[in-house]
Design a protein around this motif. Structure first.
Motif, PDB file in Angstrom:
ATOM      1  N   SER A 115      17.869   8.742  33.032  1.00  0.00           N
ATOM      2  CA  SER A 115      17.014   7.754  33.690  1.00  0.00           C
ATOM      3  C   SER A 115      16.485   8.230  35.036  1.00  0.00           C
ATOM      4  CB  SER A 115      17.763   6.435  33.862  1.00  0.00           C
ATOM      5  OG  SER A 115      18.899   6.625  34.671  1.00  0.00           O
ATOM      6  N   GLY A 116      16.897   9.425  35.457  1.00  0.00           N
ATOM      7  CA  GLY A 116      16.363   9.990  36.695  1.00  0.00           C
ATOM      8  C   GLY A 116      17.141   9.650  37.953  1.00  0.00           C
ATOM      9  N   VAL A 117      18.352   9.146  37.800  1.00  0.00           N
ATOM     10  CA  VAL A 117      19.200   8.884  38.964  1.00  0.00           C
ATOM     11  C   VAL A 117      19.968  10.164  39.281  1.00  0.00           C
ATOM     12  CG1 VAL A 117      21.135   7.558  39.898  1.00  0.00           C
ATOM     13  CG2 VAL A 117      19.425   6.421  38.456  1.00  0.00           C
ATOM     14  N   GLN A 118      19.740  10.691  40.455  1.00  0.00           N
ATOM     15  CA  GLN A 118      20.450  11.895  40.861  1.00  0.00           C
ATOM     16  C   GLN A 118      21.811  11.502  41.421  1.00  0.00           C
ATOM     17  OE1 GLN A 118      18.306  14.477  43.454  1.00  0.00           O
ATOM     18  NE2 GLN A 118      19.889  16.012  43.439  1.00  0.00           N
ATOM     19  N   VAL A 119      22.849  12.173  40.965  1.00  0.00           N
ATOM     20  CA  VAL A 119      24.200  11.883  41.415  1.00  0.00           C
ATOM     21  C   VAL A 119      24.680  13.022  42.314  1.00  0.00           C
ATOM     22  CG1 VAL A 119      26.582  11.473  40.713  1.00  0.00           C
ATOM     23  CG2 VAL A 119      24.702  10.571  39.324  1.00  0.00           C
ATOM     24  N   MET A 120      25.197  12.643  43.487  1.00  0.00           N
ATOM     25  CA  MET A 120      25.753  13.606  44.430  1.00  0.00           C
ATOM     26  C   MET A 120      27.163  13.163  44.785  1.00  0.00           C
ATOM     27  SD  MET A 120      22.573  14.140  47.035  1.00  0.00           S
ATOM     28  CE  MET A 120      20.955  14.655  46.455  1.00  0.00           C
ATOM     29  N   GLN A 121      28.009  14.129  45.082  1.00  0.00           N
ATOM     30  CA  GLN A 121      29.392  13.822  45.429  1.00  0.00           C
ATOM     31  C   GLN A 121      29.548  13.713  46.943  1.00  0.00           C
ATOM     32  OE1 GLN A 121      31.945  13.050  43.246  1.00  0.00           O
ATOM     33  NE2 GLN A 121      30.166  12.994  41.913  1.00  0.00           N
ATOM     34  N   ALA A 122      30.187  12.641  47.389  1.00  0.00           N
ATOM     35  CA  ALA A 122      30.412  12.403  48.812  1.00  0.00           C
ATOM     36  C   ALA A 122      31.245  13.510  49.443  1.00  0.00           C
ATOM     37  CB  ALA A 122      31.090  11.052  49.011  1.00  0.00           C
ATOM     38  N   SER A 123      32.036  14.194  48.639  1.00  0.00           N
ATOM     39  CA  SER A 123      32.914  15.248  49.165  1.00  0.00           C
ATOM     40  C   SER A 123      32.135  16.369  49.845  1.00  0.00           C
ATOM     41  CB  SER A 123      33.787  15.821  48.058  1.00  0.00           C
ATOM     42  OG  SER A 123      32.987  16.381  47.038  1.00  0.00           O
ATOM     43  N   GLN A 124      30.834  16.442  49.597  1.00  0.00           N
ATOM     44  CA  GLN A 124      30.011  17.453  50.256  1.00  0.00           C
ATOM     45  C   GLN A 124      29.845  17.163  51.748  1.00  0.00           C
ATOM     46  OE1 GLN A 124      26.307  18.277  48.108  1.00  0.00           O
ATOM     47  NE2 GLN A 124      27.262  17.354  46.317  1.00  0.00           N
ATOM     48  N   GLY A 125      30.023  15.903  52.144  1.00  0.00           N
ATOM     49  CA  GLY A 125      29.879  15.513  53.550  1.00  0.00           C
ATOM     50  C   GLY A 125      28.446  15.149  53.889  1.00  0.00           C
ATOM     51  N   PRO A 126      28.257  14.366  54.953  1.00  0.00           N
ATOM     52  CA  PRO A 126      26.929  13.854  55.300  1.00  0.00           C
ATOM     53  C   PRO A 126      25.898  14.932  55.620  1.00  0.00           C
ATOM     54  CG  PRO A 126      28.629  12.818  56.667  1.00  0.00           C
ATOM     55  CD  PRO A 126      29.297  13.847  55.819  1.00  0.00           C
ATOM     56  N   THR A 127      26.296  15.980  56.336  1.00  0.00           N
ATOM     57  CA  THR A 127      25.342  17.022  56.718  1.00  0.00           C
ATOM     58  C   THR A 127      24.822  17.759  55.493  1.00  0.00           C
ATOM     59  OG1 THR A 127      26.421  17.277  58.863  1.00  0.00           O
ATOM     60  CG2 THR A 127      25.003  19.084  58.143  1.00  0.00           C
ATOM     61  N   ALA A 128      25.723  18.160  54.622  1.00  0.00           N
ATOM     62  CA  ALA A 128      25.309  18.877  53.407  1.00  0.00           C
ATOM     63  C   ALA A 128      24.474  17.987  52.496  1.00  0.00           C
ATOM     64  CB  ALA A 128      26.537  19.395  52.659  1.00  0.00           C
ATOM     65  N   LEU A 129      24.813  16.705  52.414  1.00  0.00           N
ATOM     66  CA  LEU A 129      24.034  15.788  51.575  1.00  0.00           C
ATOM     67  C   LEU A 129      22.623  15.599  52.129  1.00  0.00           C
ATOM     68  CD1 LEU A 129      26.822  13.220  50.764  1.00  0.00           C
ATOM     69  CD2 LEU A 129      25.624  14.647  49.101  1.00  0.00           C
ATOM     70  N   ALA A 130      22.496  15.481  53.439  1.00  0.00           N
ATOM     71  CA  ALA A 130      21.173  15.348  54.053  1.00  0.00           C
ATOM     72  C   ALA A 130      20.338  16.608  53.780  1.00  0.00           C
ATOM     73  CB  ALA A 130      21.301  15.099  55.546  1.00  0.00           C
ATOM     74  N   LYS A 131      20.959  17.768  53.907  1.00  0.00           N
ATOM     75  CA  LYS A 131      20.250  19.025  53.620  1.00  0.00           C
ATOM     76  C   LYS A 131      19.855  19.100  52.151  1.00  0.00           C
ATOM     77  CE  LYS A 131      22.240  21.674  57.365  1.00  0.00           C
ATOM     78  NZ  LYS A 131      23.185  22.735  57.757  1.00  0.00           N
ATOM     79  N   ARG A 132      20.721  18.616  51.284  1.00  0.00           N
ATOM     80  CA  ARG A 132      20.404  18.624  49.848  1.00  0.00           C
ATOM     81  C   ARG A 132      19.212  17.711  49.549  1.00  0.00           C
ATOM     82  NH1 ARG A 132      24.585  17.336  44.972  1.00  0.00           N
ATOM     83  NH2 ARG A 132      23.067  17.599  43.320  1.00  0.00           N
ATOM     84  N   LEU A 133      19.170  16.542  50.190  1.00  0.00           N
ATOM     85  CA  LEU A 133      18.007  15.654  50.013  1.00  0.00           C
ATOM     86  C   LEU A 133      16.740  16.324  50.531  1.00  0.00           C
ATOM     87  CD1 LEU A 133      19.505  12.180  50.983  1.00  0.00           C
ATOM     88  CD2 LEU A 133      18.681  12.877  48.727  1.00  0.00           C
ATOM     89  N   ALA A 134      16.839  17.009  51.662  1.00  0.00           N
ATOM     90  CA  ALA A 134      15.679  17.700  52.219  1.00  0.00           C
ATOM     91  C   ALA A 134      15.185  18.793  51.275  1.00  0.00           C
ATOM     92  CB  ALA A 134      16.021  18.287  53.583  1.00  0.00           C
ATOM     93  N   ASN A 135      16.108  19.559  50.705  1.00  0.00           N
ATOM     94  CA  ASN A 135      15.731  20.597  49.742  1.00  0.00           C
ATOM     95  C   ASN A 135      15.084  19.983  48.502  1.00  0.00           C
ATOM     96  OD1 ASN A 135      16.685  22.643  51.381  1.00  0.00           O
ATOM     97  ND2 ASN A 135      18.684  22.716  50.403  1.00  0.00           N
ATOM     98  N   GLU A 136      15.641  18.871  48.050  1.00  0.00           N
ATOM     99  CA  GLU A 136      15.087  18.164  46.894  1.00  0.00           C
ATOM    100  C   GLU A 136      13.655  17.699  47.188  1.00  0.00           C
ATOM    101  OE1 GLU A 136      15.386  16.757  42.987  1.00  0.00           O
ATOM    102  OE2 GLU A 136      16.867  17.920  44.092  1.00  0.00           O
ATOM    103  N   ALA A 137      13.443  17.155  48.384  1.00  0.00           N
ATOM    104  CA  ALA A 137      12.114  16.673  48.772  1.00  0.00           C
ATOM    105  C   ALA A 137      11.109  17.811  48.807  1.00  0.00           C
ATOM    106  CB  ALA A 137      12.172  15.970  50.123  1.00  0.00           C
TER     107      ALA A 137
END
Length: 143
Positions: A115-137
């Motif tokens: 359905s297009g929902v991207q799943v990310m694990q919180a264990s990556q931490g906020p900084t890595a998750l923000a960077k991952r969203l930026a890379n995705e964008a």
């Protein structure tokens, strides 16, 4: 009510609440010049975060800090909020994202992916998750 997560569950993260975790992601995205709204009202829904990247795509983010597995209701919730945003402006690319402390498995994982929902694990931490969203964008803006 969700229990506070410990540093052991989420490396490089010193706060315990889901609210603080979402705020930390928001802060990281703002440093990258993203437009961020915490708990905005979208119709009758209030996702944890809506983040608009400088390159255009918008991400609807819901965090689930729980010891139990994520169920279909969370996926449905994210899809509903994303559809509501798309109906307000069909020219905007809206992408639902689930950040979870527990692995998303089985049929829920398959439905999320299909359905297009991207799943990310919180264990990556906020900084890595923000960077991952930026890379995705960036990747979405190029396609």
């Amino acid at each position: 009510m969700a229990e506070a997560m410990t540093d052991q569950r989420i490396p490089n993260y010193k706060h315990g609440s889901e609210k603080d975790f979402v705020a930390a992601i928001s802060d990281e995205l703002r440093k990258m010049r993203w437009h961020v709204q915490l708990n905005p009202r979208v119709g009758s829904w209030r996702p944890d975060l809506i983040a608009g990247s400088p390159s255009g795509p918008i991400f609807v983010v819901e965090c689930k800090f729980t010891r139990s597995e994520v169920d279909f209701s969370t996926i449905d919730y994210l899809l509903t909020v994303a559809d509501n945003l798309r109906s307000q402006d069909p020219h905007v690319a809206v992408h639902p994202v689930l950040i979870a402390t527990t692995p998303v498995r089985g049929i829920v994982e398959r439905v999320s992916r299909d359905s297009g929902v991207q799943v990310m694990q919180a264990s990556q931490g906020p900084t890595a998750l923000a960077k991952r969203l930026a890379n995705e964008a960036e990747g979405l803006a190029k396609s």
